[in-house]
Write a protein that holds these residues in place. Structure first.
Motif, PDB file in Angstrom:
ATOM      1  N   LYS A  93      -2.599   6.638   6.509  1.00  0.00           N
ATOM      2  CA  LYS A  93      -1.341   5.966   6.781  1.00  0.00           C
ATOM      3  C   LYS A  93      -0.493   5.609   5.632  1.00  0.00           C
ATOM      4  O   LYS A  93       0.748   5.032   5.967  1.00  0.00           O
ATOM      5  CB  LYS A  93      -1.807   4.614   7.631  1.00  0.00           C
ATOM      6  CG  LYS A  93      -2.400   4.999   9.079  1.00  0.00           C
ATOM      7  CD  LYS A  93      -2.767   3.804   9.808  1.00  0.00           C
ATOM      8  CE  LYS A  93      -3.575   2.901   8.931  1.00  0.00           C
ATOM      9  NZ  LYS A  93      -4.012   1.572   9.559  1.00  0.00           N
ATOM     10  N   GLY A  94      -0.904   5.512   4.539  1.00  0.00           N
ATOM     11  CA  GLY A  94       0.039   5.162   3.427  1.00  0.00           C
ATOM     12  C   GLY A  94      -0.907   4.725   2.193  1.00  0.00           C
ATOM     13  O   GLY A  94      -2.325   4.899   2.167  1.00  0.00           O
ATOM     14  N   THR A  95      -0.311   4.199   1.039  1.00  0.00           N
ATOM     15  CA  THR A  95      -1.065   3.618  -0.040  1.00  0.00           C
ATOM     16  C   THR A  95      -2.242   2.901   0.067  1.00  0.00           C
ATOM     17  O   THR A  95      -3.464   3.121  -0.351  1.00  0.00           O
ATOM     18  CB  THR A  95      -0.187   3.173  -1.210  1.00  0.00           C
ATOM     19  OG1 THR A  95       0.881   4.180  -1.367  1.00  0.00           O
ATOM     20  CG2 THR A  95      -0.899   2.913  -2.362  1.00  0.00           C
ATOM     21  N   THR A  96      -1.809   1.804   0.963  1.00  0.00           N
ATOM     22  CA  THR A  96      -2.975   0.765   1.258  1.00  0.00           C
ATOM     23  C   THR A  96      -4.165   1.438   2.049  1.00  0.00           C
ATOM     24  O   THR A  96      -5.222   1.145   1.643  1.00  0.00           O
ATOM     25  CB  THR A  96      -2.239  -0.382   2.349  1.00  0.00           C
ATOM     26  OG1 THR A  96      -1.164  -0.789   1.417  1.00  0.00           O
ATOM     27  CG2 THR A  96      -3.486  -1.613   2.648  1.00  0.00           C
ATOM     28  N   ASP A  97      -3.797   2.000   2.927  1.00  0.00           N
ATOM     29  CA  ASP A  97      -4.859   2.929   3.697  1.00  0.00           C
ATOM     30  C   ASP A  97      -5.626   3.731   3.083  1.00  0.00           C
ATOM     31  O   ASP A  97      -7.015   3.674   3.106  1.00  0.00           O
ATOM     32  CB  ASP A  97      -4.241   3.589   4.899  1.00  0.00           C
ATOM     33  CG  ASP A  97      -5.392   4.256   5.942  1.00  0.00           C
ATOM     34  OD1 ASP A  97      -6.429   3.511   6.285  1.00  0.00           O
ATOM     35  OD2 ASP A  97      -4.979   5.403   6.372  1.00  0.00           O
ATOM     36  N   HIS A 124      -0.743  -4.436  -7.502  1.00  0.00           N
ATOM     37  CA  HIS A 124      -0.212  -4.578  -6.294  1.00  0.00           C
ATOM     38  C   HIS A 124      -1.646  -5.336  -5.326  1.00  0.00           C
ATOM     39  O   HIS A 124      -2.566  -5.004  -5.472  1.00  0.00           O
ATOM     40  CB  HIS A 124       0.239  -3.576  -5.501  1.00  0.00           C
ATOM     41  CG  HIS A 124       0.922  -3.668  -4.038  1.00  0.00           C
ATOM     42  ND1 HIS A 124       0.413  -3.965  -3.091  1.00  0.00           N
ATOM     43  CD2 HIS A 124       2.334  -3.849  -4.036  1.00  0.00           C
ATOM     44  CE1 HIS A 124       1.230  -4.032  -2.001  1.00  0.00           C
ATOM     45  NE2 HIS A 124       2.455  -3.944  -2.582  1.00  0.00           N
ATOM     46  N   HIS A 125      -1.134  -6.045  -4.507  1.00  0.00           N
ATOM     47  CA  HIS A 125      -2.227  -6.927  -3.697  1.00  0.00           C
ATOM     48  C   HIS A 125      -3.313  -5.735  -3.011  1.00  0.00           C
ATOM     49  O   HIS A 125      -4.676  -5.841  -2.952  1.00  0.00           O
ATOM     50  CB  HIS A 125      -1.720  -7.532  -2.768  1.00  0.00           C
ATOM     51  CG  HIS A 125      -1.204  -9.042  -3.335  1.00  0.00           C
ATOM     52  ND1 HIS A 125      -0.264  -9.706  -2.463  1.00  0.00           N
ATOM     53  CD2 HIS A 125      -1.016  -9.449  -4.487  1.00  0.00           C
ATOM     54  CE1 HIS A 125       0.173 -10.883  -3.423  1.00  0.00           C
ATOM     55  NE2 HIS A 125      -0.313 -10.639  -4.427  1.00  0.00           N
ATOM     56  N   SER A 126      -2.597  -4.607  -2.749  1.00  0.00           N
ATOM     57  CA  SER A 126      -3.280  -3.568  -2.293  1.00  0.00           C
ATOM     58  C   SER A 126      -4.386  -2.773  -3.034  1.00  0.00           C
ATOM     59  O   SER A 126      -5.259  -2.266  -2.397  1.00  0.00           O
ATOM     60  CB  SER A 126      -2.270  -2.344  -1.635  1.00  0.00           C
ATOM     61  OG  SER A 126      -1.349  -2.801  -0.622  1.00  0.00           O
ATOM     62  N   ASN A 127      -4.337  -3.122  -4.171  1.00  0.00           N
ATOM     63  CA  ASN A 127      -5.331  -2.718  -5.266  1.00  0.00           C
ATOM     64  C   ASN A 127      -6.185  -3.603  -5.616  1.00  0.00           C
ATOM     65  O   ASN A 127      -6.815  -3.502  -6.644  1.00  0.00           O
ATOM     66  CB  ASN A 127      -4.586  -1.683  -6.124  1.00  0.00           C
ATOM     67  CG  ASN A 127      -5.876  -0.689  -6.897  1.00  0.00           C
ATOM     68  OD1 ASN A 127      -6.716  -0.458  -6.274  1.00  0.00           O
ATOM     69  ND2 ASN A 127      -5.485  -0.398  -8.232  1.00  0.00           N
ATOM     70  N   ILE A 128      -6.055  -4.849  -4.952  1.00  0.00           N
ATOM     71  CA  ILE A 128      -6.854  -6.068  -5.379  1.00  0.00           C
ATOM     72  C   ILE A 128      -7.740  -6.681  -4.446  1.00  0.00           C
ATOM     73  O   ILE A 128      -9.199  -6.428  -4.250  1.00  0.00           O
ATOM     74  CB  ILE A 128      -5.951  -7.312  -5.853  1.00  0.00           C
ATOM     75  CG1 ILE A 128      -5.161  -6.966  -7.207  1.00  0.00           C
ATOM     76  CG2 ILE A 128      -6.722  -8.445  -6.176  1.00  0.00           C
ATOM     77  CD1 ILE A 128      -4.148  -8.019  -7.476  1.00  0.00           C
ATOM     78  N   LEU A 221      -6.120   9.841  -6.236  1.00  0.00           N
ATOM     79  CA  LEU A 221      -4.757   9.581  -6.529  1.00  0.00           C
ATOM     80  C   LEU A 221      -4.426   9.136  -5.108  1.00  0.00           C
ATOM     81  O   LEU A 221      -4.233  10.094  -4.262  1.00  0.00           O
ATOM     82  CB  LEU A 221      -4.005  10.627  -7.193  1.00  0.00           C
ATOM     83  CG  LEU A 221      -2.461  10.274  -7.442  1.00  0.00           C
ATOM     84  CD1 LEU A 221      -2.073  10.442  -8.959  1.00  0.00           C
ATOM     85  CD2 LEU A 221      -1.461  11.035  -6.557  1.00  0.00           C
ATOM     86  N   VAL A 222      -3.620   8.062  -4.997  1.00  0.00           N
ATOM     87  CA  VAL A 222      -3.130   7.798  -3.601  1.00  0.00           C
ATOM     88  C   VAL A 222      -1.407   7.380  -3.690  1.00  0.00           C
ATOM     89  O   VAL A 222      -0.958   6.964  -4.662  1.00  0.00           O
ATOM     90  CB  VAL A 222      -3.677   6.400  -3.125  1.00  0.00           C
ATOM     91  CG1 VAL A 222      -5.092   6.830  -2.991  1.00  0.00           C
ATOM     92  CG2 VAL A 222      -3.527   5.336  -4.200  1.00  0.00           C
ATOM     93  N   PHE A 223      -0.648   7.737  -2.609  1.00  0.00           N
ATOM     94  CA  PHE A 223       0.737   7.247  -2.555  1.00  0.00           C
ATOM     95  C   PHE A 223       1.159   7.423  -1.117  1.00  0.00           C
ATOM     96  O   PHE A 223       0.514   7.702  -0.153  1.00  0.00           O
ATOM     97  CB  PHE A 223       1.625   8.475  -3.334  1.00  0.00           C
ATOM     98  CG  PHE A 223       1.497   9.561  -3.142  1.00  0.00           C
ATOM     99  CD1 PHE A 223       2.515  10.359  -2.229  1.00  0.00           C
ATOM    100  CD2 PHE A 223       0.249  10.550  -3.856  1.00  0.00           C
ATOM    101  CE1 PHE A 223       2.177  11.612  -1.887  1.00  0.00           C
ATOM    102  CE2 PHE A 223       0.433  11.887  -3.340  1.00  0.00           C
ATOM    103  CZ  PHE A 223       1.242  12.360  -2.550  1.00  0.00           C
ATOM    104  N   GLY A 235       0.920   8.625   4.498  1.00  0.00           N
ATOM    105  CA  GLY A 235       0.502   8.605   2.961  1.00  0.00           C
ATOM    106  C   GLY A 235      -0.647   9.588   2.563  1.00  0.00           C
ATOM    107  O   GLY A 235      -1.063  10.325   3.456  1.00  0.00           O
ATOM    108  N   VAL A 236      -1.192   9.628   1.419  1.00  0.00           N
ATOM    109  CA  VAL A 236      -1.768  10.454   0.924  1.00  0.00           C
ATOM    110  C   VAL A 236      -2.912  10.203   0.085  1.00  0.00           C
ATOM    111  O   VAL A 236      -2.830   9.053  -0.956  1.00  0.00           O
ATOM    112  CB  VAL A 236      -0.986  11.736   0.004  1.00  0.00           C
ATOM    113  CG1 VAL A 236      -1.794  12.638  -0.809  1.00  0.00           C
ATOM    114  CG2 VAL A 236      -0.275  12.436   0.849  1.00  0.00           C
ATOM    115  N   LEU A 237      -4.184  10.721   0.080  1.00  0.00           N
ATOM    116  CA  LEU A 237      -5.193  10.244  -0.667  1.00  0.00           C
ATOM    117  C   LEU A 237      -5.640  11.715  -1.028  1.00  0.00           C
ATOM    118  O   LEU A 237      -6.036  12.405  -0.690  1.00  0.00           O
ATOM    119  CB  LEU A 237      -6.272   9.737   0.151  1.00  0.00           C
ATOM    120  CG  LEU A 237      -7.724   9.672  -0.561  1.00  0.00           C
ATOM    121  CD1 LEU A 237      -7.728   9.123  -2.202  1.00  0.00           C
ATOM    122  CD2 LEU A 237      -9.082   9.095   0.230  1.00  0.00           C
TER     123      LEU A 237
END
Length: 407
Positions: A93-97, A124-128, A221-223, A235-237
């Motif tokens: 769904k995205g970087t956060t996902d 970013h909070h998504s990586n904390i 790697l995510v984006f 998004g991509v993992l």
């Protein structure tokens, strides 16, 4: 090398032609999301007009052409980041996902009580938060790479954070709040000397600079699509196959299974093991159109143009009395974050909006950065390839008007 034609590029983005509050739009909130070129908009219309169907499950014609188009995206992502295999590309769904997927799945397989996870002070909070949640669940320890007053990571301190309990390093490639381009090659090299895998949050990187996962030797790697001219919700993992094969699936449901009975379920092979349920098919397919658009212009051309524009904007902003740029690293991407003595960032943002100038204000989902600099937030002007020096001039003039009203 193709010539970068800013006038042609701008013509490809229909929303840039509109007015806001009776003024020509100056869109400088690209770090939050980018506008979409006509080719991506056309791809959305084409999907719903000509091929709308579920993917990976139907034998009928529409399902087959939708599935083929969805898998074309996977191939194009593979080539875009130079992954070794298509199965290493998971559509999310995205970087956060994507980060949550790794935290949960890698965490379940490889992290236990007392183990350690390294992130940085500029995340970013998504990586904390996903790693904090894992620490709460597992009883593991979060360690943080410190950052200096310029917004650069302390690499000597980073090297000292490792122990025999370190299980993963997860850091941003480019800071969304500061624009810092981190020394990711060194970060990965140091971690690999300890046999520790690395995740890179490339949400603010892939649309600005060339990313080669094999050259980097990065493990994950995510984006997100919407920050690189594609629709929201995709998004991509990327993950090395050895790690993805060793990790349990994130969610259960359709498409991630090979065989199901009430006694036992056998999971599907990569990449489908991590793609439970109906995906955002439209956005997944149209991510390919965004990649095509970036490739047509050339990522190196984009970087060169944006670097010049950032230098111009930095110089112009630095001429305004009382402005302090937050984030002055040696290597930066297209972000200008700043504060003004005695003026709240929100007030600046509101007055700029009245002039048709879109910026972001606040902590940018990076509150620990603001806490370190002892500020409530910043004004952030984030650039994209369709921005111009005229946009910068309008922003600077608008900022000066705002400050004349507020000081």
């Amino acid at each position: 090398m193709k010539t970068f034609d800013i006038h042609k590029v701008r013509a490809d983005f229909p929303l840039l032609k509109r007015e806001v509050n009776g003024k020509p739009l100056v869109y400088l909130d690209n770090g939050a999301t980018t506008q979409k070129p006509q080719s991506v908009i056309d791809a959305i219309i084409h999907y719903y007009s000509d091929m709308n169907s579920n993917v990976h499950r139907g034998v009928h014609y529409l399902s087959q052409i939708s599935t083929d188009a969805f898998e074309v995206t996977r191939r194009k992502v593979k080539d875009f980041i130079n992954a070794a295999e298509e199965v290493e590309v998971i559509i999310t769904k995205g970087t956060t996902d994507s980060i949550n997927l790794v935290a949960q799945c890698y965490g379940k397989a490889f992290i236990g009580e007392g183990d350690e996870i390294i992130i940085s002070a500029m995340e970013h909070h998504s990586n904390i938060v996903p790693w904090q949640m894992l620490c709460d669940e597992k009883g593991c320890v979060l360690k943080v790479i410190p950052m200096d007053e310029r917004g650069m990571l302390d690499m000597e301190a980073y090297a000292k954070l490792f122990s025999d309990r370190t299980k993963i390093v997860s850091v941003t490639y480019v800071s969304n709040a500061l624009g810092t381009i981190n020394p990711v090659e060194e970060i990965i090299s140091v971690a690999h000397k300890h046999d520790v895998p690395v995740l890179l949050d490339a949400a603010q990187a892939v649309q600005h600079i060339a990313v080669d996962v094999q050259k980097l030797d990065v493990d994950f790697l995510v984006f997100s699509g919407h920050k690189m001219y594609a629709p929201t919700g995709v998004g991509v993992l990327y993950g090395k196959a050895k790690w993805l094969n060793a990790m349990p699936p994130y969610q259960g449901g359709g498409d991630m299974i090979k065989d199901v009975s009430f006694e036992k379920t056998t999971y599907n092979e990569l990449p489908f093991k991590f793609e439970a349920g109906t995906p955002n098919i439209e956005a997944g397919i149209c991510l390919a159109a965004a990649i095509d658009y970036i490739n047509e212009i050339g990522i190196d051309n984009i970087k060169a143009y944006e670097d010049e524009l950032l230098a111009y904007a930095t110089a112009k902003l630095g001429e305004i009395e009382g402005v302090r740029i937050v984030g002055t690293a040696d290597k930066k991407s297209s972000v200008l974050s700043f504060v003004v003595d005695g003026v709240h960032p929100y007030d600046i943002g509101v007055i700029l909006d009245k002039q048709g100038i879109a910026v972001r204000t606040g902590h940018h989902c990076a509150q620990p950065i603001m806490d370190q600099f002892e500020i409530p937030g910043t004004v952030r002007a984030s650039l994209a390839m369709y921005n111009t020096k005229e946009d910068v001039d309008a922003f600077i003039a608008g900022l000066e008007r705002a400050l004349n009203m507020l000081r």
